[in-house]
Scaffold this active site. Structure first.
Site, PDB file in Angstrom:
ATOM      1  N   GLU A  39       6.852  -0.032  -4.948  1.00  0.00           N
ATOM      2  CA  GLU A  39       5.781  -0.221  -5.929  1.00  0.00           C
ATOM      3  C   GLU A  39       4.506  -0.244  -5.112  1.00  0.00           C
ATOM      4  O   GLU A  39       4.287  -1.162  -4.319  1.00  0.00           O
ATOM      5  CB  GLU A  39       6.015  -1.524  -6.696  1.00  0.00           C
ATOM      6  CG  GLU A  39       5.244  -1.570  -7.995  1.00  0.00           C
ATOM      7  CD  GLU A  39       3.891  -2.200  -7.802  1.00  0.00           C
ATOM      8  OE1 GLU A  39       2.911  -1.426  -7.670  1.00  0.00           O
ATOM      9  OE2 GLU A  39       3.814  -3.415  -7.762  1.00  0.00           O
ATOM     10  N   SER A  56       0.827  -1.212   0.000  1.00  0.00           N
ATOM     11  CA  SER A  56       0.000   0.000   0.000  1.00  0.00           C
ATOM     12  C   SER A  56       0.861   1.261   0.000  1.00  0.00           C
ATOM     13  O   SER A  56       2.001   1.252   0.483  1.00  0.00           O
ATOM     14  CB  SER A  56      -0.909   0.003   1.231  1.00  0.00           C
ATOM     15  OG  SER A  56      -0.124   0.078   2.396  1.00  0.00           O
ATOM     16  N   GLU A 103      -8.058   3.836  -3.972  1.00  0.00           N
ATOM     17  CA  GLU A 103      -7.860   2.454  -4.403  1.00  0.00           C
ATOM     18  C   GLU A 103      -8.726   1.537  -3.544  1.00  0.00           C
ATOM     19  O   GLU A 103      -8.663   1.578  -2.315  1.00  0.00           O
ATOM     20  CB  GLU A 103      -6.390   2.073  -4.239  1.00  0.00           C
ATOM     21  CG  GLU A 103      -6.099   0.663  -4.683  1.00  0.00           C
ATOM     22  CD  GLU A 103      -4.608   0.297  -4.587  1.00  0.00           C
ATOM     23  OE1 GLU A 103      -4.025   0.480  -3.509  1.00  0.00           O
ATOM     24  OE2 GLU A 103      -4.058  -0.152  -5.599  1.00  0.00           O
ATOM     25  N   CYS A 152      -2.496  -4.108  -8.306  1.00  0.00           N
ATOM     26  CA  CYS A 152      -2.138  -2.695  -8.138  1.00  0.00           C
ATOM     27  C   CYS A 152      -2.380  -1.905  -9.419  1.00  0.00           C
ATOM     28  O   CYS A 152      -2.674  -0.720  -9.381  1.00  0.00           O
ATOM     29  CB  CYS A 152      -0.686  -2.568  -7.699  1.00  0.00           C
ATOM     30  SG  CYS A 152       0.407  -3.575  -8.679  1.00  0.00           S
TER      31      CYS A 152
HETATM   32  P1  NAD Z   1       0.530  -3.356   3.390  1.00  0.00           P
HETATM   33  O1  NAD Z   1       1.169  -2.370   2.517  1.00  0.00           O
HETATM   34  O2  NAD Z   1       0.307  -2.971   4.809  1.00  0.00           O
HETATM   35  O3  NAD Z   1       1.397  -4.720   3.410  1.00  0.00           O
HETATM   36  C1  NAD Z   1       2.308  -5.077   2.416  1.00  0.00           C
HETATM   37  C2  NAD Z   1       3.555  -5.669   3.057  1.00  0.00           C
HETATM   38  O4  NAD Z   1       4.159  -4.688   3.906  1.00  0.00           O
HETATM   39  C3  NAD Z   1       3.305  -6.894   3.938  1.00  0.00           C
HETATM   40  O5  NAD Z   1       4.381  -7.794   3.805  1.00  0.00           O
HETATM   41  C4  NAD Z   1       3.303  -6.298   5.345  1.00  0.00           C
HETATM   42  O6  NAD Z   1       3.650  -7.225   6.339  1.00  0.00           O
HETATM   43  C5  NAD Z   1       4.363  -5.235   5.217  1.00  0.00           C
HETATM   44  N1  NAD Z   1       4.256  -4.141   6.197  1.00  0.00           N
HETATM   45  C6  NAD Z   1       3.128  -3.649   6.752  1.00  0.00           C
HETATM   46  N2  NAD Z   1       3.444  -2.632   7.590  1.00  0.00           N
HETATM   47  C7  NAD Z   1       4.784  -2.484   7.559  1.00  0.00           C
HETATM   48  C8  NAD Z   1       5.699  -1.593   8.189  1.00  0.00           C
HETATM   49  N3  NAD Z   1       5.286  -0.661   9.045  1.00  0.00           N
HETATM   50  N4  NAD Z   1       7.011  -1.710   7.919  1.00  0.00           N
HETATM   51  C9  NAD Z   1       7.447  -2.636   7.049  1.00  0.00           C
HETATM   52  N5  NAD Z   1       6.633  -3.515   6.431  1.00  0.00           N
HETATM   53  C10 NAD Z   1       5.313  -3.432   6.662  1.00  0.00           C
HETATM   54  O7  NAD Z   1      -0.826  -3.797   2.693  1.00  0.00           O
HETATM   55  P2  NAD Z   1      -2.121  -4.529   3.316  1.00  0.00           P
HETATM   56  O8  NAD Z   1      -2.450  -4.003   4.676  1.00  0.00           O
HETATM   57  O9  NAD Z   1      -1.904  -5.986   3.200  1.00  0.00           O
HETATM   58  O10 NAD Z   1      -3.238  -4.088   2.267  1.00  0.00           O
HETATM   59  C11 NAD Z   1      -3.840  -2.827   2.392  1.00  0.00           C
HETATM   60  C12 NAD Z   1      -4.046  -2.179   1.054  1.00  0.00           C
HETATM   61  O11 NAD Z   1      -2.795  -2.066   0.367  1.00  0.00           O
HETATM   62  C13 NAD Z   1      -4.891  -2.959   0.044  1.00  0.00           C
HETATM   63  O12 NAD Z   1      -6.234  -2.787   0.259  1.00  0.00           O
HETATM   64  C14 NAD Z   1      -4.433  -2.371  -1.255  1.00  0.00           C
HETATM   65  O13 NAD Z   1      -5.092  -1.163  -1.488  1.00  0.00           O
HETATM   66  C15 NAD Z   1      -2.972  -2.114  -1.020  1.00  0.00           C
HETATM   67  N6  NAD Z   1      -2.113  -3.196  -1.577  1.00  0.00           N
HETATM   68  C16 NAD Z   1      -1.420  -2.929  -2.685  1.00  0.00           C
HETATM   69  C17 NAD Z   1      -0.649  -3.913  -3.251  1.00  0.00           C
HETATM   70  C18 NAD Z   1       0.135  -3.669  -4.507  1.00  0.00           C
HETATM   71  O14 NAD Z   1       0.448  -4.610  -5.219  1.00  0.00           O
HETATM   72  N7  NAD Z   1       0.520  -2.432  -4.781  1.00  0.00           N
HETATM   73  C19 NAD Z   1      -0.574  -5.174  -2.678  1.00  0.00           C
HETATM   74  C20 NAD Z   1      -1.272  -5.415  -1.495  1.00  0.00           C
HETATM   75  C21 NAD Z   1      -2.045  -4.411  -0.959  1.00  0.00           C
END
Ligand code: NAD
Length: 502
Positions: A266, A245, A402, A300
Site C-alpha cells: 500500500e 512510499s 506526492e 496516503c
Molecule cells: P518509507 O517508505 O521509506 O518507510 C516506510 C517503512 O518502510 C518504514 O518502516 C521504513 O523503516 C521501511 N523501509 C524503508 N526502507 C526500507 C527498505 N529498503 N526495505 C524494507 N523496509 C524499508 O517512507 P518514509 O521515508 O518514512 O517517507 C517518505 C515518503 O513516503 C513520504 O513523504 C510519503 O510521500 C510516503 N509515505 C507514504 C505512506 C503511506 O501511507 N502510503 C506512509 C509514510 C510515508
C-alpha cells in the site's frame, strides 16, 4: 531484562513506564542494531531511546515466529480460541487507550483528540472485527464427477508474515496488518517506522497478557535499510506486507522476489477531488479541507489534487480559503482546539517546504499558506501553514508528485470528460472524491476513475469493514474488510476419488 524500560512524563502530564526493547517470543530483549531516539516534533526535544534490530535480531524474531506457527501450532489452535485471544488483546488496548493515544501524539505530532477518538477507536475496532472472522473462514466443496469424484478447498495461513509499517498512523497500520494475519492463523514479525517507535512498544506489553503464545507476534523496531531490508529478504518469511512510499515499495518488491514471497503493498497517492458545478459548495469545501489538511496532510489517500469546474472556481476558492482560515488551527497537538499539529519529522517538514518552493518556481500561484508557521512552539517544531496553490498545470511537479503535507493544488476542468481525463492523469490510483448532486454523473464518474476507492460527496472515509487499497503505482492487494483476509490466506484444493477405478 529489567533495564529495558523508561519512566516518562508526557506533555499532557501522563506518567508512562515504557518498555524499550525488541519484543520477541513474548519478551522484551536488547537489540543489536543500535538505538532509535524518538523526537517530539512539537518542540524538537528527545522523548526516549529504544532498541533497534540488526539483521541477526530479525533472524531471531523470524525463528520465533516460525516455531510459533508450527509447534505448538498457532494455526492449529481452534479458530474460536484464536478469536478469543484477539478479543482480549482489543480489550486491553481499549483499556489503555489514553496512554496509547498520548504516545501516538507525542512522537507523531497528530492532535490528541484524533489519536484517541479516531485512531484508537479504529485500532480496537479492527482487531475486534478480525477476531470475529477467526472462526468464519472455510473452504468450499465442489462437485466434479457425481458419485465418483469431488473436490474441496481449505483456507490456510500463508505462514510467517513480515509486516513493515509507516509513521503516519502507527497503531492503526499495525492493527490493519495484525488483525487479518492473526485471524487467518499466520504468525508475524512487525517492524514499525523508526520515526514513531513508541506506542507499539506500549501495546506489545498486552500481547502475552491477552494469551498469544510466545512468537506469534514479534515487534521489532529498527531502521528501514537494515531491519526492514532483513525482513523483506529473509528466506524464511513467506509474505511481506508493506505500507509506505512507492519508492520503498518497489524496492521491497524486488527484494521479496528472492524466494517469491507473497506481497501486499500500500503505497503513495495523489488523489483527485472533483467538484462539479452542481455540487453543494458548502459541503464540498468542508470535505476538501478534511481531505487534505487532516493528519497534517500525511495521509496516503489525501485528496491533494482538487479539480473544480471552471465556472465555479472563484466561488470555490473563496469558500475553501474561508474554511481553512476558520478551521485549520495549527498548534500544540495536545491542545483541545488544535486541528493541525507539526509534521512528523524535520525531514518531512523540509520536504513540504521544498514543494512550496517548487510550486513557486514552476509559476503556480500561492493562494494561501506557503510558509512555516512560526507562531507556535516558540519558533521550534515542524509546523507548516495549510498551503494551497492555484494556476497549476498538469505538467507541474506539484500536480504530479506526492507531497505528504498540508499542501494541495487547485485547477479547473471544462466538462465531465475532461475531469475524468485529468483525474486519471497520474501514476497513482488510491483514493478519489466526486462532488455532484447529479446521481447519474456520480456513479458514472465513480466507475471511470482509476482508483481503489471513490468517495461520493465525501473524502477520507475509511472503515475496517470496507476494502482499502490502490491501483497503478498505489499498491497491490487489499487490506481491511473481507478482502483483507484474502491477503493472508491461501486456498488449497483437495481432489477426492470416491470410486473411479482404473
Ligand atoms: P518509507 O517508505 O521509506 O518507510 C516506510 C517503512 O518502510 C518504514 O518502516 C521504513 O523503516 C521501511 N523501509 C524503508 N526502507 C526500507 C527498505 N529498503 N526495505 C524494507 N523496509 C524499508 O517512507 P518514509 O521515508 O518514512 O517517507 C517518505 C515518503 O513516503 C513520504 O513523504 C510519503 O510521500 C510516503 N509515505 C507514504 C505512506 C503511506 O501511507 N502510503 C506512509 C509514510 C510515508
Amino acid at each position: 531484562m529489567a533495564d529495558l524500560k523508561v519512566d516518562l512524563t508526557a506533555p499532557n502530564g501522563k506518567k508512562i513506564t515504557l518498555p524499550t526493547g525488541l519484543f520477541i517470543n513474548n519478551e522484551f530483549v536488547k537489540g543489536n542494531g543500535g538505538t532509535i531516539t524518538s523526537i517530539n516534533p512539537t518542540d524538537e526535544s528527545e522523548i526516549a531511546t529504544v532498541q533497534a534490530a540488526s539483521a541477526d535480531d530479525i533472524d531471531t524474531a523470524v525463528k520465533a515466529a516460525r516455531k510459533a506457527l508450527n509447534e505448538p501450532s498457532w494455526r492449529d489452535l481452534p479458530p474460536t480460541d484464536r478469536g478469543i485471544i484477539m478479543y482480549k488483546f482489543a480489550e486491553l488496548l481499549e483499556a489503555n487507550k489514553e496512554t496509547l493515544a498520548t504516545l501516538e501524539t507525542w512522537d507523531n505530532g497528530k492532535p490528541y483528540s484524533v489519536s484517541l477518538n479516531e485512531d484508537l477507536a479504529e485500532v480496537v475496532g479492527t482487531i475486534r472485527y478480525y477476531a470475529g472472522w477467526a472462526d468464519k473462514l472455510h473452504g468450499q466443496t465442489i462437485p466434479t464427477t457425481p458419485g465418483m469424484k469431488f473436490a474441496y478447498t481449505l483456507k490456510q495461513p500463508i505462514g510467517v508474515c513480515g509486516q513493515i509499517i509507516p509513521w503516519n498512523y502507527p497503531l492503526a497500520m499495525a492493527a490493519w496488518k495484525l488483525g487479518p494475519a492473526l485471524a487467518c492463523g499466520n504468525t508475524v514479525v512487525l517492524k514499525p517506522a523508526e520515526q514513531t517507535p513508541l506506542s507499539i512498544l506500549f501495546a506489545a506489553q498486552f500481547i502475552a497478557e491477552a494469551g498469544f503464545p510466545p512468537g506469534v507476534i514479534n515487534i521489532v523496531n529498527g531502521y528501514g535499510k537494515e531491519a526492514g531490508h532483513a525482513l523483506a529478504s529473509h528466506l524464511d518469511i513467506d509474505k511481506v506486507a508493506f505500507t509506505g512510499s512507492t519508492t520503498t515499495g518497489k524496492q521491497i518488491m524486488k527484494t521479496a522476489s528472492i524466494n517469491m514471497k507473497n506481497i501486499t503493498l500500500e503505497t503513495g497517492g495523489k488523489s483527485p477531488l472533483l467538484v462539479f458545478d452542481d455540487a453543494d459548495l458548502d459541503q464540498a469545501t468542508k470535505w476538501a479541507h478534511i481531505g487534505i489538511m487532516s493528519n497534517q496532510g500525511q495521509i496516503c489517500t489525501a485528496t491533494s489534487r482538487i479539480l473544480v469546474q471552471d465556472t465555479i472556481l472563484d466561488k470555490f476558492l473563496e469558500q475553501f480559503k474561508e474554511v481553512i482560515k476558520s478551521t485549520s488551527k495549527v498548534g500544540d497537538p495536545f491542545a483541545e482546539d488544535t486541528f493541525q499539529g507539526p509534521q512528523v519529522t524535520k525531514q518531512q517538514y523540509e520536504r513540504v517546504l521544498s514543494y512550496i518552493e517548487a510550486g513557486k518556481s514552476e509559476g503556480a500561484t500561492l493562494a494561501t499558506g506557503g510558509v512555516p508557521n512560526k507562531n507556535v512552539g516558540d519558533g521550534k517544531g515542524f509546523f507548516i501553514e495549510p498551503t494551497v496553490f492555484t494556476n497549476v498545470t498538469e505538467q507541474m511537479k506539484v500536480y504530479q508528485e506526492e507531497v505528504f503535507g498540508p499542501f494541495c493544488v487547485v485547477t479547473t476542468f471544462k466538462d465531465e470528460a475532461e475531469a475524468i481525463r485529468m483525474a486519471n492523469n497520474t501514476t497513482y490510483g488510491l483514493g478519489s472524491a466526486v462532488f455532484t448532486t447529479n446521481l447519474d454523473r456520480a456513479h458514472r464518474v465513480a466507475e471511470r476513475i482509476e482508483a481503489g476507492m471513490v468517495w461520493i460527496n465525501s473524502s477520507q472515509d475509511s472503515d475496517f469493514r470496507v476494502p482499502f487499497g490502490g491501483v497503478k503505482q498505489s499498491g497491490i492487494g487489499r487490506e481491511l474488510g473481507e478482502a483483507g483476509l484474502a491477503a493472508y490466506s491461501q486456498t488449497k484444493a483437495v481432489h477426492v476419488n470416491l470410486g473411479l477405478k482404473l
